[in-house]
Design a protein around this motif. Structure first.
Motif, PDB file in Angstrom:
ATOM      1  N   MET A   1       0.844  -1.173   0.000  1.00 21.82           N
ATOM      2  CA  MET A   1       0.000   0.000   0.000  1.00 21.82           C
ATOM      3  C   MET A   1       0.892   1.240   0.000  1.00 21.82           C
ATOM      4  SD  MET A   1      -3.102   0.949   2.629  1.00 21.82           S
ATOM      5  CE  MET A   1      -4.189  -0.415   2.327  1.00 21.82           C
ATOM      6  N   LYS A   2       0.541   2.202  -0.827  1.00 19.14           N
ATOM      7  CA  LYS A   2       1.330   3.429  -0.891  1.00 19.14           C
ATOM      8  C   LYS A   2       1.190   4.235   0.398  1.00 19.14           C
ATOM      9  CE  LYS A   2       0.905   4.010  -5.851  1.00 19.14           C
ATOM     10  NZ  LYS A   2       0.435   4.876  -6.919  1.00 19.14           N
ATOM     11  N   SER A   3       2.161   5.121   0.622  1.00 20.03           N
ATOM     12  CA  SER A   3       2.136   5.911   1.861  1.00 20.03           C
ATOM     13  C   SER A   3       0.901   6.811   1.933  1.00 20.03           C
ATOM     14  CB  SER A   3       3.409   6.734   1.984  1.00 20.03           C
ATOM     15  OG  SER A   3       3.476   7.689   0.948  1.00 20.03           O
ATOM     16  N   GLY A   4       0.453   7.302   0.804  1.00 19.52           N
ATOM     17  CA  GLY A   4      -0.748   8.138   0.789  1.00 19.52           C
ATOM     18  C   GLY A   4      -1.981   7.384   1.222  1.00 19.52           C
ATOM     19  N   LYS A   5      -2.047   6.110   0.856  1.00 22.45           N
ATOM     20  CA  LYS A   5      -3.188   5.289   1.241  1.00 22.45           C
ATOM     21  C   LYS A   5      -3.211   5.059   2.748  1.00 22.45           C
ATOM     22  CE  LYS A   5      -4.355   4.278  -3.049  1.00 22.45           C
ATOM     23  NZ  LYS A   5      -5.615   4.399  -3.681  1.00 22.45           N
ATOM     24  N   TRP A   6      -2.040   4.909   3.370  1.00 22.43           N
ATOM     25  CA  TRP A   6      -1.983   4.721   4.819  1.00 22.43           C
ATOM     26  C   TRP A   6      -2.458   5.965   5.552  1.00 22.43           C
ATOM     27  CZ3 TRP A   6      -1.895   0.249   6.971  1.00 22.43           C
ATOM     28  CH2 TRP A   6      -1.288  -0.820   6.341  1.00 22.43           C
ATOM     29  N   VAL A   7      -2.142   7.126   5.015  1.00 20.76           N
ATOM     30  CA  VAL A   7      -2.593   8.375   5.637  1.00 20.76           C
ATOM     31  C   VAL A   7      -4.117   8.440   5.630  1.00 20.76           C
ATOM     32  CG1 VAL A   7      -2.621  10.888   5.389  1.00 20.76           C
ATOM     33  CG2 VAL A   7      -0.492   9.630   5.085  1.00 20.76           C
ATOM     34  N   PHE A   8      -4.716   8.096   4.504  1.00 17.90           N
ATOM     35  CA  PHE A   8      -6.166   8.135   4.410  1.00 17.90           C
ATOM     36  C   PHE A   8      -6.810   7.059   5.283  1.00 17.90           C
ATOM     37  CE2 PHE A   8      -5.174  10.093   0.179  1.00 17.90           C
ATOM     38  CZ  PHE A   8      -5.524  11.367   0.559  1.00 17.90           C
ATOM     39  N   PHE A   9      -6.183   5.907   5.382  1.00 18.01           N
ATOM     40  CA  PHE A   9      -6.692   4.854   6.265  1.00 18.01           C
ATOM     41  C   PHE A   9      -6.675   5.317   7.717  1.00 18.01           C
ATOM     42  CE2 PHE A   9      -5.892   1.193   9.021  1.00 18.01           C
ATOM     43  CZ  PHE A   9      -7.052   0.472   8.786  1.00 18.01           C
ATOM     44  N   LEU A  10      -5.582   5.946   8.124  1.00 22.08           N
ATOM     45  CA  LEU A  10      -5.481   6.440   9.494  1.00 22.08           C
ATOM     46  C   LEU A  10      -6.518   7.523   9.775  1.00 22.08           C
ATOM     47  CD1 LEU A  10      -3.928   6.418  12.185  1.00 22.08           C
ATOM     48  CD2 LEU A  10      -2.435   8.156  11.210  1.00 22.08           C
ATOM     49  N   LEU A  11      -6.697   8.446   8.836  1.00 20.10           N
ATOM     50  CA  LEU A  11      -7.694   9.507   9.005  1.00 20.10           C
ATOM     51  C   LEU A  11      -9.112   8.932   9.049  1.00 20.10           C
ATOM     52  CD1 LEU A  11      -6.184  12.254   6.721  1.00 20.10           C
ATOM     53  CD2 LEU A  11      -6.426  12.342   9.200  1.00 20.10           C
ATOM     54  N   ALA A  12      -9.392   7.921   8.228  1.00 15.49           N
ATOM     55  CA  ALA A  12     -10.709   7.287   8.250  1.00 15.49           C
ATOM     56  C   ALA A  12     -10.940   6.586   9.585  1.00 15.49           C
ATOM     57  CB  ALA A  12     -10.832   6.296   7.097  1.00 15.49           C
ATOM     58  N   PHE A  13      -9.905   5.955  10.113  1.00 16.24           N
ATOM     59  CA  PHE A  13     -10.028   5.284  11.408  1.00 16.24           C
ATOM     60  C   PHE A  13     -10.293   6.300  12.516  1.00 16.24           C
ATOM     61  CE2 PHE A  13      -8.301   3.457  15.305  1.00 16.24           C
ATOM     62  CZ  PHE A  13      -9.007   2.264  15.350  1.00 16.24           C
ATOM     63  N   ILE A  14      -9.577   7.434  12.482  1.00 16.48           N
ATOM     64  CA  ILE A  14      -9.784   8.479  13.484  1.00 16.48           C
ATOM     65  C   ILE A  14     -11.207   9.047  13.387  1.00 16.48           C
ATOM     66  CG2 ILE A  14      -9.084  10.821  14.167  1.00 16.48           C
ATOM     67  CD1 ILE A  14      -6.203   9.988  13.382  1.00 16.48           C
ATOM     68  N   ALA A  15     -11.686   9.258  12.156  1.00 19.64           N
ATOM     69  CA  ALA A  15     -13.036   9.783  11.966  1.00 19.64           C
ATOM     70  C   ALA A  15     -14.080   8.789  12.476  1.00 19.64           C
ATOM     71  CB  ALA A  15     -13.279  10.098  10.491  1.00 19.64           C
ATOM     72  N   ALA A  16     -13.888   7.512  12.181  1.00 19.47           N
ATOM     73  CA  ALA A  16     -14.837   6.501  12.656  1.00 19.47           C
ATOM     74  C   ALA A  16     -14.819   6.415  14.191  1.00 19.47           C
ATOM     75  CB  ALA A  16     -14.505   5.152  12.040  1.00 19.47           C
ATOM     76  N   ALA A  17     -13.635   6.493  14.769  1.00 20.90           N
ATOM     77  CA  ALA A  17     -13.529   6.458  16.228  1.00 20.90           C
ATOM     78  C   ALA A  17     -14.203   7.684  16.850  1.00 20.90           C
ATOM     79  CB  ALA A  17     -12.065   6.388  16.649  1.00 20.90           C
ATOM     80  N   SER A  18     -14.111   8.810  16.184  1.00 23.22           N
ATOM     81  CA  SER A  18     -14.775  10.020  16.679  1.00 23.22           C
ATOM     82  C   SER A  18     -16.291   9.877  16.634  1.00 23.22           C
ATOM     83  CB  SER A  18     -14.353  11.236  15.851  1.00 23.22           C
ATOM     84  OG  SER A  18     -12.988  11.481  15.993  1.00 23.22           O
ATOM     85  N   MET A  19     -16.796   9.249  15.565  1.00 24.38           N
ATOM     86  CA  MET A  19     -18.237   9.018  15.478  1.00 24.38           C
ATOM     87  C   MET A  19     -18.708   8.080  16.581  1.00 24.38           C
ATOM     88  SD  MET A  19     -18.884   8.579  11.440  1.00 24.38           S
ATOM     89  CE  MET A  19     -17.883   9.503  10.282  1.00 24.38           C
ATOM     90  N   VAL A  20     -17.927   7.046  16.837  1.00 26.39           N
ATOM     91  CA  VAL A  20     -18.270   6.113  17.912  1.00 26.39           C
ATOM     92  C   VAL A  20     -18.256   6.827  19.256  1.00 26.39           C
ATOM     93  CG1 VAL A  20     -17.466   4.071  19.161  1.00 26.39           C
ATOM     94  CG2 VAL A  20     -17.506   4.065  16.668  1.00 26.39           C
ATOM     95  N   SER A  21     -17.252   7.677  19.462  1.00 27.50           N
ATOM     96  CA  SER A  21     -17.155   8.376  20.743  1.00 27.50           C
ATOM     97  C   SER A  21     -18.285   9.390  20.928  1.00 27.50           C
ATOM     98  CB  SER A  21     -15.784   9.032  20.905  1.00 27.50           C
ATOM     99  OG  SER A  21     -15.576  10.011  19.922  1.00 27.50           O
ATOM    100  N   VAL A  22     -18.814   9.923  19.830  1.00 29.14           N
ATOM    101  CA  VAL A  22     -19.997  10.786  19.949  1.00 29.14           C
ATOM    102  C   VAL A  22     -21.155   9.976  20.513  1.00 29.14           C
ATOM    103  CG1 VAL A  22     -21.751  12.043  18.648  1.00 29.14           C
ATOM    104  CG2 VAL A  22     -19.360  12.454  18.163  1.00 29.14           C
ATOM    105  N   GLY A  23     -21.344   8.779  19.990  1.00 28.11           N
ATOM    106  CA  GLY A  23     -22.423   7.927  20.481  1.00 28.11           C
ATOM    107  C   GLY A  23     -22.241   7.554  21.940  1.00 28.11           C
ATOM    108  N   ILE A  24     -21.016   7.245  22.320  1.00 30.28           N
ATOM    109  CA  ILE A  24     -20.746   6.907  23.717  1.00 30.28           C
ATOM    110  C   ILE A  24     -21.002   8.112  24.614  1.00 30.28           C
ATOM    111  CG2 ILE A  24     -18.910   6.284  25.337  1.00 30.28           C
ATOM    112  CD1 ILE A  24     -17.749   4.544  23.059  1.00 30.28           C
TER     113      ILE A  24
END
Length: 61
Positions: A1-24
């Protein structure tokens, strides 16, 4: 996986975790938790869109 793809994966994970934490935070009735989670979500999404635009302008994507 290219380095750019890892950046987007990390940002997507952070965004998803933020959505989960809103629910919590809503479940715990924590206004401070809700606000912090929404700010984190906006920051992650904004940084992701800005990064994608910069990479697209450079011709990397």
């Amino acid at each position: 996986m290219k380095s750019g793809k890892w950046v987007f994966f990390l940002l997507a994970f952070i965004a998803a975790a933020s959505m989960v934490s809103v629910g919590i935070a809503v479940g715990e009735r924590s206004i401070l938790g809700i606000v912090i989670s929404i700010i984190a979500l906006i920051a992650a999404m904004g940084f992701g869109f800005a990064t994608k635009k910069k990479m697209r302008d450079k011709g990397i994507l």
